[in-house]
Design a protein around this motif. Structure first.
Motif, short mmCIF file in Angstrom:
data_model
loop_
_atom_site.label_atom_id
_atom_site.label_comp_id
_atom_site.label_asym_id
_atom_site.label_seq_id
_atom_site.Cartn_x
_atom_site.Cartn_y
_atom_site.Cartn_z
N PRO A 1 0.72 -1.18 0.01
CA PRO A 1 -0.11 -0.18 -0.09
C PRO A 1 0.83 1.26 -0.01
N ALA A 2 0.20 2.22 -0.57
CA ALA A 2 0.89 3.68 -0.62
C ALA A 2 1.41 4.21 0.68
N GLU A 3 0.45 4.00 1.76
CA GLU A 3 0.62 4.51 3.15
C GLU A 3 0.42 3.27 3.94
N PRO A 4 1.26 3.23 5.05
CA PRO A 4 0.96 1.96 6.11
C PRO A 4 -0.59 2.20 6.65
N GLY A 5 -1.09 1.18 7.12
CA GLY A 5 -2.28 1.21 7.81
C GLY A 5 -3.55 1.18 7.00
N PRO A 6 -4.79 1.38 7.91
CA PRO A 6 -5.97 1.22 7.29
C PRO A 6 -6.21 2.43 6.17
N ASP A 7 -5.46 3.59 6.23
CA ASP A 7 -5.71 4.77 5.25
C ASP A 7 -5.14 4.32 3.88
N GLY A 8 -3.87 3.69 4.17
CA GLY A 8 -3.14 3.23 2.87
C GLY A 8 -3.89 2.36 2.11
N VAL B 1 -14.60 0.71 9.09
CA VAL B 1 -15.15 1.95 9.08
C VAL B 1 -14.29 2.80 8.01
N ALA B 2 -12.95 2.78 8.11
CA ALA B 2 -12.00 3.14 7.40
C ALA B 2 -12.36 2.89 5.84
N LEU B 3 -12.50 1.45 5.54
CA LEU B 3 -12.76 1.00 4.09
C LEU B 3 -14.01 1.35 3.69
N LEU B 4 -15.01 1.18 4.20
CA LEU B 4 -16.44 1.91 3.76
C LEU B 4 -16.67 3.03 3.38
N ALA B 5 -15.82 4.17 4.31
CA ALA B 5 -16.06 5.43 4.17
C ALA B 5 -15.22 5.93 2.79
N LEU C 1 -17.08 -1.12 -2.23
CA LEU C 1 -16.69 -2.31 -1.61
C LEU C 1 -17.78 -2.82 -0.64
N ARG C 2 -18.10 -4.02 -0.44
CA ARG C 2 -19.03 -4.70 0.26
C ARG C 2 -18.32 -5.62 1.25
N ILE C 3 -18.71 -5.76 2.58
CA ILE C 3 -17.93 -6.43 3.60
C ILE C 3 -18.79 -7.63 3.96
N LEU C 4 -18.38 -8.69 4.17
CA LEU C 4 -19.35 -9.96 4.91
C LEU C 4 -18.42 -10.45 5.83
#
Length: 934
Positions: A349-356, A385-389, A394-397
């Motif tokens: 990922p371009a940035e570390p963590g959830p934001d990246g 929360v970070a991914l869906l925003a 993207l859908r999460i199950l």
């Protein structure tokens, strides 16, 4: 095909024609069942839905009548769709307009995502045309449909917006604006509508009006709500002010280049997928439109397998995925992001963590499956929360033993398999280790016991079936016993993250906070479930119990009042073996049972007797466990408890069990206080009496009287009065009416002397029966009518009912029979006994009723009713023939005279299939309105 329309007034169709529901109450019943989406709805919940706070005297009978009428209306092809489950019902196999609406909205969204907006408009139009009014209109304002109705109404608003977005994307900006202006006025706080309106105005070359609309929504949100516009509106504002050329494009901008990575594949196990049709249907209907859907259930229930089966049958067109992330192998929250990135093919990922990670997945359309989240709930929730925003496509199950607690999360409970599916799973898996095997009838019964012992938990069933290679089914059932089932290891290639069933349960228990774990280990002695009040007795409170329910180690049945809680069998077995002080847990449970009995026993004599009977009936397994414990640990306490339950044993229909428990307690506690032994002997006497053992009943009553020769307590004196009226009934049953009348008068005198005037109507009832039996019909009938009235004034409902039953028999005396008057008295008695849940005396009423209908000129119905009464009585240890010998003899003679052997045999055969409701219907069949039950 069975179809249900609930997006407006409820309508039902079977085959090619409509089903006539028959009025508002049946429509409310059907609406409640449809709203449950195939899940069972308990009798209490259905009664609340149909009648609200003013149910009829016997709602279960009325529900049965409505259900029978609906089944007839559905016809032979669909009547089985309306199933009885426990004390409630469920409707299965029906196609609803609500499900069709959700599916069409999901399809419209897929078309819009695939940049096919013209087709999407047509699909959204078709979806919205399904609405004919409010959702579940027949149950408007009721709690039972509040959640599904709110969900459908929200999806309806979304569909309106998505349709307008599709119209904009198709290039019809002016037409969309014409519809968006009133849509914004109707729902001024839905920012999506403002966003579409502003974009439509801009694309219609009305830039000034677009900017004016932006100012309007800013002012509206600030003045009314004190907030700024959301990110989407703020982004649109910046692009408008910059005159971004991309705003004029009719379709979405091209997606960012995706990293070159192999398309991940969700591999299905090789074994057959059994059951879960309702859950798969729900996933298919709601999954495409749900951004976050969590499968919640206990360990081993099959959440992972369900998610994999759903994902493996999905095809997202140009989208990625599905991506499966097995979090059971992720031990630290810090490793979570990298595990998801690896599953999605994002290596750096371009940035570390959830934001990246969110940036890397921003333009990708996929289904992300997060499996086994329960040990990382907080970290998973933050990542979701970070991914869906930031990832709108993207859908999460998720699968977890507790919800993630994220705003907008939808939950799909994954309960253990129902009995039929559990047996089907066993048969399928055993067939893989025993080629060509099919269960015979005996093995089928063992399979049902095995499935029940393992609570329908798929993991436990799989492991038990694997053991069938070396053990017979009977040996498998025995293997379970009282200990945690030692069923071996999970085979290679299975989806289960744990090596054994015990490890799966331990995983759930070990994740609990220390206080919650300690409480769980104390709950195992409860049998058949428990209430909040019962849990408090072993140190729980609402917060602790809610925590256990949330984490899927305790199940909550909210369809009954009060809510009932239960541990799965395998969790109970685990807790039993790991409880640090099992003796203390059993003792605490037994103490709660004793307190429950002490509190409920006085109510059995008063106006709350029906409530007490129902409460104790729900707790029979706990009563049995507590009394069994006390028989070994404190026999005197067991004797007192069993004796206090005297009226419950026979009025609740537990004759055989009550007699066994009382006899065991009398043997185990020979030195118990005289009053307690006398009460237990009185209970044995009345149970033997209604079971047909007249001599045994007499012996028990006389022993009890001998113990109370000089009672020195109010309880003892009250018991003397009770024994005297029991004796009065006994002497009358043997034909000695003079002695019966004398004992009845003695009972009344004792009651008056000791100030227990509530007991006087019992003596009056016994006296009236004895007088009528002796031939003093007029006086006997008068005394019985007075006894019923007196008992009614004192709210002694059961004594009033017994007086009316004896009055009915008095009206059937051979010297002066009046069947119509007898049926009127029986109707009143039946209604009272059913209110009291008195199974035994309902049968007594029906036994007397068989004679009444025979004398009324309906001998075939009398024979049918008599056969049904005898069959039900034999199953419960009741013998109405023996307790009413006069009616039995007269009825036999009347049937012999009225029916030839062939006709009588056919009528009796009909009685074999009757349940209680059908027996009552037989009693009243052909009666005029003037002979109604009241």
């Amino acid at each position: 095909m069975l179809t249900c329309r609930v997006l407006g007034p409820t309508e039902l169709g079977a085959g090619r024609g409509p089903v006539e529901l028959g009025g508002p109450l049946p429509r409310r019943l059907v609406t409640a069942l449809v709203a449950a989406a195939g899940r069972p709805v308990g009798g209490d919940a259905l009664a609340q839905a149909v009648w609200g706070d003013e149910p009829p005297a016997s709602p279960e009978v009325s529900l049965q009548a409505y259900v029978s009428r609906l089944r007839r209306a559905l016809g032979p092809g669909h009547r089985d769709a309306l199933e009885r489950v426990g004390d409630g019902y469920r409707l299965t196999g029906a196609q609803t307009d609500a499900a069709a609406f959700e599916a069409e909205v999901a399809r419209g969204r897929e078309l819009l995502d695939a940049e096919r907006p013209a087709e999407a408009v047509r699909v959204f139009d078709a979806a919205l045309r399904l609405w004919r009014g409010e959702a579940f209109a027949d149950l408007a304002g009721t709690a039972v449909v509040e959640a599904p109705r709110a969900r459908l109404e929200e999806l309806r608003q979304v569909a309106v917006e998505e349709r307008l977005a599709a119209r904009l994307a198709a290039g019809d900006a002016p037409g969309a604006v014409a519809e968006l202006a009133p849509a914004v006025r109707a729902e001024p706080y839905r920012e999506r509508r403002w966003e579409l309106l502003i974009l439509g105005l801009y694309r219609s070359a009305r830039q000034a009006e677009a900017l004016s609309a932006l100012r309007q929504v800013r002012a509206l949100l600030a003045d009314d709500l004190g907030v700024d516009p959301g990110p989407a509106l703020q982004s649109l504002e910046r692009r408008l002010l910059a005159q971004d050329p991309g705003l004029l494009l009719p379709s979405r901008p091209p997606a960012r280049p995706r990293p070159a990575a192999p398309r991940p594949v969700v591999t299905r196990p090789l074994s057959t997928f059994v059951g879960r049709a309702a859950e798969i249907a729900t996933l298919a209907a709601t999954g495409p439109s749900a951004r976050l859907l969590t499968l919640v259930g206990p360990g081993g229930a099959g959440k992972t397998r369900l998610a994999v089966e759903y994902a493996a049958t999905r095809h997202d067109g140009a989208g990625d995925g599905p991506w499966l992330v097995r979090l059971a192998d992720v031990t630290e929250p810090a490793l979570l992001t990298s595990a998801v990135a690896a599953a999605a093919g994002v290596h750096q990922p371009a940035e570390p963590g959830p934001d990246g990670l969110a940036l890397a997945l921003a333009d990708r359309a996929a289904l992300l499956i997060l499996d086994n989240c329960e040990h990382l709930v907080a970290a998973v929730a933050d990542l979701v929360v970070a991914l869906l925003a930031r990832c709108p496509r993207l859908r999460i199950l998720a699968t977890s033993r507790e919800p993630l607690g994220v705003d907008g999360e939808r939950l799909l409970p994954v309960a253990p398999l129902p009995p039929e599916d559990a047996v089907a799973l066993l048969v399928d898996r055993i067939g893989t280790v025993r080629p060509g095997w099919r269960p015979d009838p005996g093995e089928q019964a063992q399979l049902e016991r095995l499935a029940g012992a393992l609570d329908g938990i798929p993991l436990a069933l799989e492991l038990a079936a694997a053991r069938a290679r070396v053990l017979g089914l009977g040996e498998l059932v025995t293997l379970l016993g009282e200990r945690f089932p030692a069923l071996g290891r999970v085979p290679r290639g299975a989806l289960a993250p744990h090596a054994t069933l015990e490890a799966a349960v331990a995983w759930s228990v070990d994740l609990l906070p220390a206080a919650d774990r300690a409480l769980l280990l104390r709950l195992w002695p409860f049998e058949g479930g428990f209430t909040m009040e019962a849990a408090v007795s072993v140190g729980s409170d609402l917060e602790a119990l809610s925590s256990l329910v949330t984490r899927s180690v305790v199940a909550a049945d909210t369809t009954v009042a009060p809510t009932r809680y239960r541990l799965l069998g395998i969790i109970r077995a685990y807790c039993r073996e790991h409880d640090p002080d099992p003796a203390a847990s059993r003792a605490a449970h037994a103490a709660w049972v004793r307190a429950l009995i002490e509190r409920s026993a006085p109510e059995l004599r008063g106006e709350r007797s029906a409530h007490a009977i129902r409460l104790l009936n729900r707790e029979v397994p706990n009563l049995r466990a507590g009394l069994t414990h006390d028989l070994g640990a404190d026999p005197a306490a067991a004797l007192r408890s069993a004796g206090l339950l005297e009226w419950f044993w026979f009025r609740g229909g537990h004759v055989s069990e009550g007699l066994r428990m009382l006899t065991a307690a009398l043997t185990a506690a020979p030195d118990a206080p005289a009053v307690d032994r006398a009460l237990a002997l009185a209970g044995c006497g009345i149970l033997r009496f209604i079971g047909g053992d007249i001599d045994g009943a007499a012996e028990c009553l006389w022993q009890a009287k001998a113990l109370l020769a000089e009672p020195d307590s109010q309880d003892g004196r009250r018991l003397v009065s009770q024994l005297l009226y029991y004796e009065a009934l006994l002497w009358a049953a043997t034909g000695d009416y003079a002695t019966g009348a004398a004992r009845a008068r003695e009972s009344m005198a004792v009651s008056e002397r000791i100030g227990e005037r509530w007991a006087t109507p019992a003596g009056e009832m016994a006296l009236g029966g004895a007088l009528a039996g002796s031939g003093e019909l007029a006086e006997g009938r008068r005394v019985l009518e007075a006894a019923a009235a007196h008992a009614g004034e004192l709210r002694q409902n059961w004594i009033a009912a017994m007086s009316e039953l004896l009055l009915a028999r008095a009206w059937l005396a051979p010297a002066d029979p009046d069947p119509a008057a007898a049926l009127r008295a029986l109707g009143a008695a039946l209604e009272r006994f059913r209110e009291e849940d008195d199974v035994g005396n309902v049968l007594s009423c029906l036994h007397t009723g068989a004679y009444a209908v025979t004398l009324s000129g309906r001998p075939a119905q009398g024979a049918t009713l008599l056969a049904a009464v005898r069959r039900h009585g034999s199953r419960r240890g009741l013998r109405p023939d023996a307790t009413d010998p006069a009616t039995t003899t007269s009825l036999a003679a009347a049937l012999d005279e009225a029916l030839d052997p062939v006709t009588r045999a056919a009528a009796e055969a009909d009685g074999a299939a009757l349940d209680e409701a059908a027996m009552i219907a037989t009693l009243w069949a052909g009666q005029e309105q003037s002979h109604a039950r009241r």
